[in-house]
Design a protein around this motif. Structure first.
Motif, PDB file in Angstrom:
ATOM      1  N   PHE A  58       0.947  -1.200   0.103  1.00  0.00           N
ATOM      2  CA  PHE A  58       0.105  -0.595   0.083  1.00  0.00           C
ATOM      3  C   PHE A  58       0.895   1.251   0.319  1.00  0.00           C
ATOM      4  N   ALA A  81       1.295   4.518  -2.706  1.00  0.00           N
ATOM      5  CA  ALA A  81       0.738   5.781  -2.234  1.00  0.00           C
ATOM      6  C   ALA A  81       1.742   6.610  -3.413  1.00  0.00           C
ATOM      7  N   VAL A 127      -4.268  10.829  -3.104  1.00  0.00           N
ATOM      8  CA  VAL A 127      -3.772   9.680  -3.254  1.00  0.00           C
ATOM      9  C   VAL A 127      -4.758   8.786  -2.875  1.00  0.00           C
ATOM     10  N   PHE A 128      -6.190   9.412  -2.263  1.00  0.00           N
ATOM     11  CA  PHE A 128      -7.393   8.154  -2.054  1.00  0.00           C
ATOM     12  C   PHE A 128      -8.526   9.741  -2.428  1.00  0.00           C
ATOM     13  N   PHE A 183      -7.304   3.705  -3.173  1.00  0.00           N
ATOM     14  CA  PHE A 183      -6.406   4.231  -3.706  1.00  0.00           C
ATOM     15  C   PHE A 183      -7.096   5.452  -4.819  1.00  0.00           C
ATOM     16  N   SER A 241      -6.727   5.490  -8.990  1.00  0.00           N
ATOM     17  CA  SER A 241      -6.419   5.092  -9.611  1.00  0.00           C
ATOM     18  C   SER A 241      -6.372   5.619 -11.034  1.00  0.00           C
TER      19      SER A 241
END
Length: 77
Positions: free
Chosen positions: A37, A41, A53-54, A72, A74
Motif C-alpha cells: 500500500f 501511494a 492519493v485517496f 486508492f 487509480s
C-alpha cells in the motif's frame, strides 16, 4: 420453524466467532499488505504530485445506512 434455546445460542456463538475471525484476518491482511500500500501511494503521488492519493465516496449499506468508502485513486485525469 421453531428453534430451541441451544440452537439459538449456537447460532449466536457462530456469528461471534465468525466476526472475531473476520476482524483478526483483516488486521493481519492490512499489516502484511501495508508495504505494498505504501508503494502504491508513493507511485500515485509521483504520478500526480498535486492530487490526493485517496478517493472517497459515500455509499449505502445495510438498511440504507450511509458510509464513506476510501480507495486508492487509480485512474489518470
Amino acid at each position: 420453524m421453531l428453534f430451541n434455546q441451544a440452537e439459538i445460542d449456537q447460532r449466536y456463538g457462530y456469528r461471534a466467532l465468525k466476526r472475531l475471525f473476520d476482524i483478526v484476518a483483516s488486521l493481519v491482511g492490512l499489516v502484511l499488505l501495508s508495504p505494498l500500500f505504501l508503494v502504491v501511494a508513493i507511485l500515485i503521488k509521483i504520478d500526480d504530485p498535486v492530487g490526493s492519493v485517496f478517493y472517497s465516496q459515500t455509499r449505502l449499506g445495510l438498511k440504507q445506512h450511509k458510509f464513506k468508502m476510501y480507495k486508492f485513486r487509480s485512474m489518470c485525469t
